[in-house]
Design an enzyme around this catalytic site. Structure first.
Site, PDB file in Angstrom:
ATOM      1  NE  ARG A 169      -2.698   1.074   3.583  1.00 18.74           N
ATOM      2  CZ  ARG A 169      -3.596   1.157   4.560  1.00 18.74           C
ATOM      3  NH1 ARG A 169      -4.895   1.231   4.270  1.00 18.74           N
ATOM      4  NH2 ARG A 169      -3.216   1.132   5.826  1.00 18.74           N
ATOM      5  CG  ASP A 453      -4.209   2.904  10.742  1.00 23.85           C
ATOM      6  OD1 ASP A 453      -5.167   3.650  11.032  1.00 23.85           O
ATOM      7  OD2 ASP A 453      -4.274   2.060   9.825  1.00 23.85           O
TER       8      ASP A 453
END
Length: 540
Positions: A169, A453
């Site tokens: 990603r 996150d």
């Protein structure tokens, strides 16, 4: 073949890193420079278009499926390309940053896929950007091991056939990489992450029976997916591999993308692998886009917005139906629980919640789901094994029973829950603790037994901002005001100082994190992304 011309990219304000020359080769930088030259102008236009669309939502307080793409949605004949063998069974995926220890543990975890994250689980220090790439190169060449300096424990890769397939990603379109510039201008972080990874590993992955596979974050429209498709076509020709070798899974983690799922798959159809339901960023996107919409768009505490909320059910069920209609994988959301080494009762309750969540996803037709910790892999695996058996996926479950109207996706007021004072305190606590770690270069952080996150910090600060601007009154009679947020933040900062001690507090970035959280939570001019002002303060 002649040597490549010197790259027009400059590395600026960056301390030299060990073995960086293996990543920042002239040939790799020349490729990134060409990506930048060809595609950054269109990226800039698409970022401007985001702002225009947000202004339109502010004016209308609504969204709908696009009339101009109705023909694509109505055409039942098109499908995405068949999944490659390495991505056909994705029943459990583990997520995490690309530090050396995580790289080994994630590949060894027993999950089918590892989302190797340069985005929300990674603070974009130059060290993380470059050495993360090096760790992946080393993993593919089996040149990686790790010994924990504190415990002395050693880590090494299992046999190749037992390793997870990597889906990498890159950063979202809005972020720049300040350490790589072209004619004085930073290169988009997405092109740096994608370009270095693709250039070094595409052929190597093909030789390993896999391929260059990507997760695309923060996508807001099918036009942004179209840009990625153009990048894939160019990149495959550039290195001389067959068209269609790249596969991309798009995170549907913005409210605007939820209205364009079919169009996103259509734009990427030769390279599409599936869609994923990204929960926290999705809620953050709802707040961001409908922050002027009044009481009916006010979200309750984040922990009260479960995946069974009516508007979240509409989103996830539409995602499954859309993917399976088009032959793509539907990947479910994150189980973020981090097992406690000290509290078996906490683990028991949490494991039951994880199991219920994964049972629901498997029952709804998802082909796989995410976990944040290796201990959760067997739990999620059992949920999907029970439904899939020997089948690699359940794309044959078309979910034609699902019918979602445009209004269902934004029916926030269908949820019977309200913001609470404890919810405000939790948002402040988690926000300060996460931002402090991010400013020290850590993007994936265990807080209160959950792996958090950047999406976590976004929903935390967005909820504080929304509750204050909507004039929310909590159950204890206190109104959400800037003064209350400052008082709670001061109390939390003092509690952290008492908890960790003066020496650790002074060595950390606690005051800086406190100040930044309040800035992005209280500023009348709502920042599009917390990571933009945070990046200006990130050292390294």
């Amino acid at each position: 073949m002649s040597a490549p011309a010197p790259s027009p990219l400059a590395v600026v304000d960056a301390e030299p890193l060990p073995r960086q020359e293996e990543v920042l080769t002239e040939a790799a930088l020349a490729f990134v420079a060409e990506l930048h030259r060809r595609f950054t102008p269109r990226r800039d236009e698409l970022l401007a278009r985001r702002a225009e669309r947000r202004a339109e939502i502010a004016r209308t307080s609504t969204l709908d499926f696009l009339p101009e793409t109705a023909a694509i949605r109505a055409d039942d004949s098109w499908k995405v390309a068949p999944a490659p063998a390495a991505l056909n069974d994705r029943r459990v995926e583990i997520t995490g940053p690309t530090d050396r220890k995580m790289t080994i543990n994630a590949l060894n975890s027993g999950a089918k896929v590892w989302l190797a994250d340069f985005e929300d689980a990674s603070a974009p220090t130059w060290e993380n950007v470059v050495l993360g790439q090096l760790n992946l190169i080393d993993a593919y060449t089996r040149n990686i091991d790790f010994t924990d300096p504190r415990s002395g424990k050693s880590y090494a890769l299992k046999p190749a056939e037992e390793l997870a397939t990597v889906v990498m990603r890159p950063r979202g379109w809005h972020l720049e990489e300040r350490h790589l510039t072209f004619e004085g201008r930073p290169v988009p972080g997405a092109l740096v992450d994608f370009g270095l990874y693709f250039f070094h590993n595409a052929r190597r992955l093909i030789d390993l029976g896999k391929g260059p596979y990507f997760y695309l974050p923060k996508t807001e429209s099918h036009l942004e997916a179209r840009l990625w498709n153009e990048i894939f076509v160019f990149a495959q020709d550039y290195v001389g591999i067959p068209q269609g070798t790249v596969r991309a899974t798009v995170l549907i983690e913005t409210i605007t993308a939820a209205y364009e799922m079919e169009e996103i798959l259509y734009e990427l159809r030769d390279h599409a692998a599936g869609l994923n339901a990204g929960r926290w960023d999705y809620l953050f996107s709802i707040v961001k886009n409908f922050r002027d919409g009044g009481a009916k768009f006010v979200l309750p505490d984040r922990n009260a917005v479960t995946m069974t909320a009516p508007f979240m059910r509409a989103y996830t069920e539409l995602l499954v139906r859309t993917c399976h209609k088009r032959g793509a994988h539907a990947i479910g959301g994150m189980a973020a629980f981090i097992p406690s080494r000290r509290d078996a009762e906490v683990n028991k309750v949490a494991f039951e919640k994880v199991k219920a969540d994964k049972d629901r996803e498997a029952g709804d037709g998802f082909d796989g789901s995410w976990v944040a910790h290796p201990d959760l892999v067997p739990i999620a695996m059992a949920s999907f094994d029970a439904v899939l058996g020997e089948k690699p996926n359940q794309k044959d479950r078309l979910r034609e029973d699902v019918s979602v109207a445009a209004g269902d996706l934004i029916a926030i007021d269908s949820l019977d829950a309200k913001p609470t004072y404890d919810g405000l305190r939790n948002a402040v606590q988690v926000g300060i603790r996460y931002i402090e770690a991010w400013l020290r270069g850590l993007g994936a952080v265990a807080i209160f037994n959950l792996m958090e996150d950047a999406a976590t910090a976004e929903i935390s600060r967005s909820q504080i901002w929304q509750w204050i601007n909507a004039g929310v009154v909590f159950e204890n009679g206190e109104a959400a005001t800037p003064e209350l947020a400052r008082r709670v933040a001061a109390e939390e900062l003092a509690a952290i100082r008492a908890e960790i001690g003066e020496e650790a507090f002074t060595a950390g970035k606690w005051q800086q994190a406190h100040d930044l959280l309040l800035h992005v939570s209280l500023d009348a001019d709502y920042a599009d992304f917390l990571t933009l002002p945070a990046y200006e303060q990130l050292v390294g």
